[in-house]
Design an enzyme around this catalytic site. Structure first.
Site, PDB file in Angstrom:
ATOM      1  N   THR B  15       0.829  -1.213   0.000  1.00  0.00           N
ATOM      2  CA  THR B  15       0.000   0.000   0.000  1.00  0.00           C
ATOM      3  C   THR B  15       0.861   1.261   0.000  1.00  0.00           C
ATOM      4  O   THR B  15       0.703   2.131  -0.854  1.00  0.00           O
ATOM      5  CB  THR B  15      -0.904   0.004   1.256  1.00  0.00           C
ATOM      6  OG1 THR B  15      -1.667  -1.199   1.241  1.00  0.00           O
ATOM      7  CG2 THR B  15      -1.836   1.189   1.261  1.00  0.00           C
ATOM      8  N   VAL B 134       4.528   7.580  12.488  1.00  0.00           N
ATOM      9  CA  VAL B 134       3.509   8.006  13.455  1.00  0.00           C
ATOM     10  C   VAL B 134       2.481   8.891  12.760  1.00  0.00           C
ATOM     11  O   VAL B 134       2.836   9.873  12.111  1.00  0.00           O
ATOM     12  CB  VAL B 134       4.130   8.804  14.617  1.00  0.00           C
ATOM     13  CG1 VAL B 134       3.045   9.258  15.587  1.00  0.00           C
ATOM     14  CG2 VAL B 134       5.182   7.987  15.338  1.00  0.00           C
ATOM     15  N   ASP B 203      -0.340  -1.107  18.514  1.00  0.00           N
ATOM     16  CA  ASP B 203       0.061  -0.186  17.447  1.00  0.00           C
ATOM     17  C   ASP B 203       0.232   1.232  18.008  1.00  0.00           C
ATOM     18  O   ASP B 203       1.243   1.898  17.762  1.00  0.00           O
ATOM     19  CB  ASP B 203      -1.012  -0.217  16.346  1.00  0.00           C
ATOM     20  CG  ASP B 203      -0.773   0.813  15.266  1.00  0.00           C
ATOM     21  OD1 ASP B 203       0.004   0.518  14.337  1.00  0.00           O
ATOM     22  OD2 ASP B 203      -1.338   1.919  15.344  1.00  0.00           O
ATOM     23  N   LYS B 207       3.681   3.876  18.549  1.00  0.00           N
ATOM     24  CA  LYS B 207       3.733   5.265  18.097  1.00  0.00           C
ATOM     25  C   LYS B 207       4.000   6.220  19.266  1.00  0.00           C
ATOM     26  O   LYS B 207       4.772   7.163  19.129  1.00  0.00           O
ATOM     27  CB  LYS B 207       2.429   5.619  17.382  1.00  0.00           C
ATOM     28  CG  LYS B 207       2.264   4.862  16.056  1.00  0.00           C
ATOM     29  CD  LYS B 207       0.846   4.991  15.532  1.00  0.00           C
ATOM     30  CE  LYS B 207       0.650   4.258  14.217  1.00  0.00           C
ATOM     31  NZ  LYS B 207      -0.799   4.146  13.886  1.00  0.00           N
TER      32      LYS B 207
END
Lengths: 432, 432
Positions: B15, B134, B203, B207
């Site tokens: 992607t 991030v 996740d 970050k």
């Protein structure tokens, strides 16, 4: 440049200058770690050496002679926080011509004489940074020039004047009139004794000129910006907008399409769900749309001693990093081409407008037919107050060319069934 | 480095890689103006050369051998957009050891092996940029390292996971349950088939570890972050929060006080008037508080092909500018000291909690006295549903130490008048 420290000459010790001195002092050890060198203020230009100051400052640093700074070979960075065009312009140009780097918070100067300043900085490969000139402490200039540099920027739209945003917020939350809130704002120090530059939109116009220049890579000056202020906004407009699902904000808007730029400052209705709608009081925010990033927004305090100093000191640190490596002038002017600025008549937007009309059958049909003949298509029509034989109607148009709307209004004003055309306010930020 | 162009090796064409290729192609002439040179993709590492691609790509650029990129002396910048720890880590480290510059979108890698990567980049004065790791397209790493460098950052608080924000937004607007919305999100492609990393908060934890490291100048890794996900949040919690004037968001929170850092990810109630409360659906936002700038917020799309590519290409442009001037490595690692990470038990917050208790006189007095003995002071107590002999009460505490709250709850769970302790959720972003 292998000195132990980076030496600064500060032009001005008003609100922003005081803030810069405070931030450089309170965070000096962190800043030294980041830069690898001490940053020292060597001289400060003031008008009155004996004036009491709100910050501790060694009196021997103060001078009333600008040449003490401009001619000092040890000074690497001139930080201009005086404001206004003259004498700031002469001082900054002389500093650049002497090969010094410049950090400035001066939007007036940038928006009117950016070209001259950038030419002077390019000649000497000096840094010329001005993050503080738009939206105070909010990082927006550097994000546009660096982080978003891969994007074709399509739109920059911002609430970039704290005074007018404070006034419009109060008018909205308290249902008060413009004049009443302006007076309050002056008493609180949120508006100047002479509020013209803020309430007429000139301050925002300078800032959007700077943002448009960077976003679209073309020179846009203050004179290119179409400007309307907020002095005509009434509490009725705010109330009607609210009923229709909008809030009224003073926006700076810049868009590019097919190599043509539109740039303007005026009050506008924006949908309550738009990210800018929730930006209240003295806060600023800049909304950016790019072909890759999509929608992004930068929010924070657009003015004030410490927020503005935050941006100035960030710039000083960047110059110091460049000085360490001998690469000042690393990111120069980005106005690569001159794009056409669209006259306001060619701009397409939706409009909100209020008409006072005779309260009798067929009146609306007549008005609608004038709009129709001029290619102005109506999205909604709502009847508001009735007074004896008169009714007030509020219209929202679809996207129309401004010229067509104005032509239609010229005819409508002369209809015998129309008493008056009230406020005409653009509508922004809604889809379709 | 006086070549005519800057040559890129792309690791991965999923992607993000596809987005990078699209952005570099569609904006190539603008980017060339900004950099002063063409940026060319010379090789792309893929797993399957014959797989159909969603972007036009010269098949001769594709390779399945990473050494075709790492050993190519003409390649200046390795762009790692494969994700995951292995083999990305080995590839990036080898690229750095060979003196190449690296741009990566890989939060896992940065949050766990940032130290090794930065040591390798420092050894060769290479650039190592990771804006895309991030909050996708939102500029936040560079603003923290540059624009806000003059500040002592006190707090970074963000909605930095789009999947969970989508789920919580839908639960709020539609009154649905977690499992139901998760299934919808998976069907729409907003959640992975295995949603663990998102819904459990891992996740977001990676970050916030990266943001905390930069904000406070200390190494914070994934393992330092206290993590709770959103799987236990019920529609009742969301409804009660709403009645009390709050919304529930999954927040990454990092604060520094007196040289001690707290860093955590968990759902939290925030007041509806907080700037983060209006950040909905897959949007991300990072709220920053600094001693000079005050409050600032950065908002936009935290994921997706083009937004993430926007950040990657912004980094590529910066490396190219540094290459032109021979100053790669200009802004290196900023983890100058190692600060203590506060254990969660020492953290002070307010709490929202639900208890099911006997519906009889004196019960609340008993509970309040347990809290009081543990220094937990209550801001509000509201009785909600009643069922036969039981009542549900919702409490909001004042600021308390987490350890004290937990100790109090251990005792309260054993009271004969208490049936059960329901959800315990922290409250953030409110004053006092």
């Amino acid at each position: 440049m292998s000195k132990d420290s980076v030496q600064i000459g500060l032009l001005g010790l008003g609100t922003v200058g005081t803030g810069v001195l405070k931030v450089l002092t309170q965070n000096s050890s962190d800043i030294e770690q980041k830069v690898g060198k001490k940053i020292e203020v060597k001289k400060i230009l003031v008008r009155d050496i004996n004036k009491p100051r709100r910050v501790e400052v060694d009196p021997s640093l103060l001078t009333t002679e600008v040449q003490d700074i401009l001619e000092d070979e040890d000074i690497d960075i001139v930080v201009e926080v005086m404001g206004g065009i003259e004498p700031a312009k002469d001082y900054v140009l002389e500093a650049l011509h002497r090969g010094k780097n410049v950090v400035t918070a001066n939007k007036d100067l940038l928006a009117e004489y950016g070209k001259e300043l950038f030419e002077a900085s390019a000649e000497h490969s000096s840094d010329l940074f001005f993050e503080a000139s738009v939206a105070g402490g909010i990082p927006i200039i550097r994000p546009l020039k660096e982080c978003l540099a891969g994007n074709r920027i399509e739109e920059v739209m911002g609430i970039i004047n704290g005074t007018t945003n404070y006034i419009l917020t109060k008018m909205t939350t308290e249902g008060s009139d413009f004049e009443e809130v302006l007076k309050q704002a002056q008493e609180l120090g949120y508006a100047e004794a002479d509020p013209t530059a803020d309430v007429k939109g000139y301050d925002a116009a300078r800032k959007i000129a700077i943002l448009a220049s960077i976003a679209f890579g073309t020179r846009v000056t203050f004179r290119d910006v179409y400007v309307e202020g907020i002095t005509e906004i009434s509490r009725e407009d705010i109330e009607y907008a609210r009923e229709l699902g909008y809030v009224i904000k003073l926006l700076g808007i810049a868009r590019e399409k097919d190599g043509v730029v539109e740039v303007r400052v005026h009050p506008a209705l924006i949908p309550v769900c738009h990210p800018l709608a929730a930006v209240n009081d003295v806060f600023n925010a800049v909304f950016v749309r790019g072909d890759a990033v999509g929608e992004a927004m930068f929010y924070g305090r657009g003015a004030g001693e410490l927020p503005t100093a935050s941006a100035v000191v960030g710039d000083i640190i960047e110059v110091a990093r460049d000085l360490n490596l001998g690469v000042t002038g690393r990111i120069a002017c980005t106005c690569f081409t001159q794009k056409r600025i669209k006259p306001i008549g060619e701009v397409e937007t939706k409009f909100y407008l209020r008409l006072k009309v005779k309260d009798q059958p067929g009146v609306l049909a007549g008005i609608a037919s004038v709009f129709g003949n001029m290619d102005v298509s109506l999205a909604s029509v709502i009847q508001k107050r009735r007074e004896e034989d008169w009714a007030e109607i509020v219209l929202i148009t679809h996207q129309v060319q401004e010229k067509n709307l104005r032509d239609a209004l010229t005819i409508i004003r002369n209809l015998s069934t129309v008493d008056s055309v009230g406020n005409v306010i653009r509508v922004e930020g809604s889809e379709d």
